[in-house]
Scaffold this motif. Structure first.
Motif, PDB file in Angstrom:
ATOM      1  N   UNK A 155      92.445   3.316  80.923  1.00 30.09           N
ATOM      2  CA  UNK A 155      92.402   4.298  79.899  1.00 30.09           C
ATOM      3  C   UNK A 155      90.675   4.783  79.562  1.00 30.09           C
ATOM      4  N   UNK A 156      90.574   5.767  79.497  1.00 30.39           N
ATOM      5  CA  UNK A 156      89.031   5.666  79.421  1.00 30.39           C
ATOM      6  C   UNK A 156      89.109   6.821  77.233  1.00 30.39           C
ATOM      7  N   UNK A 157      88.170   5.420  77.323  1.00 26.01           N
ATOM      8  CA  UNK A 157      88.531   6.087  74.964  1.00 26.01           C
ATOM      9  C   UNK A 157      87.240   6.334  75.015  1.00 26.01           C
ATOM     10  N   UNK A 158      87.125   7.574  73.623  1.00 28.00           N
ATOM     11  CA  UNK A 158      85.697   7.142  73.044  1.00 28.00           C
ATOM     12  C   UNK A 158      85.443   6.502  72.621  1.00 28.00           C
ATOM     13  N   UNK A 159      83.999   5.969  72.353  1.00 29.15           N
ATOM     14  CA  UNK A 159      83.728   5.696  71.103  1.00 29.15           C
ATOM     15  C   UNK A 159      82.698   6.125  70.175  1.00 29.15           C
ATOM     16  N   UNK A 160      84.037   6.479  69.047  1.00 30.37           N
ATOM     17  CA  UNK A 160      83.059   6.948  67.970  1.00 30.37           C
ATOM     18  C   UNK A 160      82.240   7.032  67.419  1.00 30.37           C
ATOM     19  N   UNK A 161      81.445   5.896  67.294  1.00 32.45           N
ATOM     20  CA  UNK A 161      80.262   5.543  66.711  1.00 32.45           C
ATOM     21  C   UNK A 161      79.711   5.944  66.772  1.00 32.45           C
ATOM     22  N   UNK A 162      79.467   6.150  68.541  1.00 35.25           N
ATOM     23  CA  UNK A 162      78.329   7.055  69.259  1.00 35.25           C
ATOM     24  C   UNK A 162      78.108   8.264  69.485  1.00 35.25           C
ATOM     25  N   UNK A 163      78.527   9.229  68.658  1.00 33.27           N
ATOM     26  CA  UNK A 163      78.487  10.760  68.569  1.00 33.27           C
ATOM     27  C   UNK A 163      77.496  10.948  68.016  1.00 33.27           C
ATOM     28  N   UNK A 164      76.606  12.331  68.863  1.00 35.12           N
ATOM     29  CA  UNK A 164      75.958  12.549  68.112  1.00 35.12           C
ATOM     30  C   UNK A 164      75.958  14.136  68.219  1.00 35.12           C
ATOM     31  N   UNK A 165      74.947  14.501  67.163  1.00 38.69           N
ATOM     32  CA  UNK A 165      74.883  16.374  67.807  1.00 38.69           C
ATOM     33  C   UNK A 165      73.273  16.672  66.708  1.00 38.69           C
ATOM     34  N   UNK A 253      69.322  28.337  71.816  1.00 35.92           N
ATOM     35  CA  UNK A 253      68.640  29.705  72.743  1.00 35.92           C
ATOM     36  C   UNK A 253      67.116  28.666  73.452  1.00 35.92           C
ATOM     37  N   UNK A 254      67.483  27.561  72.220  1.00 42.64           N
ATOM     38  CA  UNK A 254      65.378  27.449  72.821  1.00 42.64           C
ATOM     39  C   UNK A 254      66.278  26.501  73.945  1.00 42.64           C
ATOM     40  N   UNK A 255      67.225  25.909  74.270  1.00 46.47           N
ATOM     41  CA  UNK A 255      67.406  24.901  75.075  1.00 46.47           C
ATOM     42  C   UNK A 255      67.604  23.076  75.017  1.00 46.47           C
ATOM     43  N   UNK A 256      67.765  23.469  73.753  1.00 46.01           N
ATOM     44  CA  UNK A 256      67.813  22.145  72.982  1.00 46.01           C
ATOM     45  C   UNK A 256      69.113  21.319  72.219  1.00 46.01           C
ATOM     46  N   UNK A 257      70.322  22.266  72.492  1.00 42.94           N
ATOM     47  CA  UNK A 257      71.107  21.874  72.132  1.00 42.94           C
ATOM     48  C   UNK A 257      71.414  20.298  72.790  1.00 42.94           C
ATOM     49  N   UNK A 258      72.366  19.078  71.619  1.00 38.37           N
ATOM     50  CA  UNK A 258      72.993  18.216  72.284  1.00 38.37           C
ATOM     51  C   UNK A 258      73.252  18.133  71.648  1.00 38.37           C
ATOM     52  N   UNK A 259      75.044  17.220  72.282  1.00 39.56           N
ATOM     53  CA  UNK A 259      76.148  16.789  72.141  1.00 39.56           C
ATOM     54  C   UNK A 259      76.252  15.656  72.832  1.00 39.56           C
ATOM     55  N   UNK A 260      76.590  14.059  72.614  1.00 41.66           N
ATOM     56  CA  UNK A 260      76.665  13.681  72.741  1.00 41.66           C
ATOM     57  C   UNK A 260      77.924  12.075  72.447  1.00 41.66           C
ATOM     58  N   UNK A 261      78.518  11.496  73.301  1.00 38.74           N
ATOM     59  CA  UNK A 261      79.361  10.713  73.086  1.00 38.74           C
ATOM     60  C   UNK A 261      79.363   9.867  74.584  1.00 38.74           C
ATOM     61  N   UNK A 262      79.976   8.642  73.742  1.00 39.05           N
ATOM     62  CA  UNK A 262      79.688   7.146  75.060  1.00 39.05           C
ATOM     63  C   UNK A 262      81.360   7.268  75.369  1.00 39.05           C
ATOM     64  N   UNK A 263      82.149   7.552  76.061  1.00 37.44           N
ATOM     65  CA  UNK A 263      82.975   7.016  77.035  1.00 37.44           C
ATOM     66  C   UNK A 263      83.502   5.326  77.353  1.00 37.44           C
ATOM     67  N   UNK A 264      84.121   5.108  77.352  1.00 38.12           N
ATOM     68  CA  UNK A 264      85.142   3.587  78.055  1.00 38.12           C
ATOM     69  C   UNK A 264      85.630   2.772  79.027  1.00 38.12           C
ATOM     70  N   UNK A 265      85.820   2.670  79.732  1.00 35.54           N
ATOM     71  CA  UNK A 265      86.532   2.863  80.804  1.00 35.54           C
ATOM     72  C   UNK A 265      87.223   1.397  80.225  1.00 35.54           C
TER      73      UNK A 265
END
Length: 276
Positions: A155-165, A253-265
């Motif tokens: 199972x590949x599962x998202x860690x919702x608490x880790x979502x960052x934008x 446009x500045x090359x600074x866009x970021x979105x991240x989330x941890x997935x657990x196996x």
């Protein structure tokens, strides 16, 4: 089960008429470099020549296509409850080997007769959050019976608490995202491990992956626009919603866009009771 805010009605895509839109977003996400990197880190090491692999909740089919391409003699069955999602997945797999087959199956119901009687590996990516607890337990019991002794369920599962934008106005971003807090169920993320253990599997060590998007990609644009649109329905001034999206575009446009989330196996093995 109601759909989380800002997302498509993944539990009832056909009834909601959203299967095509949701599949396109899934496909856009599968095309991001992080998707290939996560596959290489968490899925590819489990694939062996000659395996029979079943995917539960295949969506647009991106993961199934990567799996079938890993070895020349893998037999892969990709399943989903949505007829519309499967139609998209079949079109996307037009050039894939015939060893990739599709079947309609709602997780938590009996194993379809057209699937192989046993699988060496079962894979599921972010499907369990859209099940209620009885359906989850039924699915795990079915997989326990249908996975070969010594085989694996992944199972590949998202860690919702880790979502960052990242956003130039973090307070505005927080205001919008706070309106769309997803209901976290006990079996999401690493919480799934307890349910898997109770179903009779042997759990393997944890492994995680940080999925990141450093462009305001079509996937991210769709997701954040839906968040902003829902916030407007809840009273956010439309100008603020537009400023939220403009801020993400400026970072891109500045090359600074970021979105991240941890997935657990969450990886489990079916005990081989014949082993000495």
């Amino acid at each position: 089960m109601s759909s989380p805010r800002g997302l498509y009605a993944y539990a009832s895509l056909d009834a909601a008429g959203e299967a095509e839109q949701a599949a396109r977003r899934m496909e856009a996400r599968a095309e991001r470099p992080a998707s290939a990197a996560m596959f290489a880190a968490l899925v590819l090491p489990l694939l062996r020549p000659g395996q029979v692999v079943v995917e539960v909740g295949c969506g647009s089919g991106g993961l199934a296509r990567r799996i079938v391409a890993a070895h020349d003699d893998l037999e892969v069955w990709a399943t989903d409850k949505s007829a519309g999602m499967l139609a998209f997945a079949r079109r996307a797999a037009a050039d894939a080997p015939a060893r990739l087959r599709f079947s309609q199956w709602e997780a938590g119901t009996p194993w379809p007769a057209e699937l192989p009687a046993r699988a060496d590996l079962v894979v599921s990516a972010v499907t369990t959050p859209y099940l209620d607890e009885p359906a989850l337990r039924r699915l795990l019991a079915e997989l326990r019976q249908r996975t070969c002794p010594g085989g694996h369920v992944l199972f590949l599962e998202q860690d919702l608490a880790s979502a960052t934008v990242a956003h130039p106005d973090p307070n505005l971003a927080e205001r919008i995202s706070s309106e769309h807090v997803r209901v976290k169920r006990p079996w999401q993320g690493l919480g799934l491990r307890r349910y898997v253990r109770e179903a009779g599997f042997s759990l393997l060590p944890r492994q995680s992956f940080l999925w990141t998007d450093e462009r305001f990609s079509p996937y991210l644009r769709d997701l954040m626009t839906r968040y902003a649109d829902d916030a407007v329905l809840d009273g956010l001034p439309p100008a603020e919603a537009a400023r939220f999206i403009a801020g993400l575009e400026a970072l891109d446009a500045e090359g600074e866009c970021y979105y991240g989330m941890v997935y657990h196996r969450v990886l489990a093995r079916v005990p081989d009771e014949t082993a000495g």
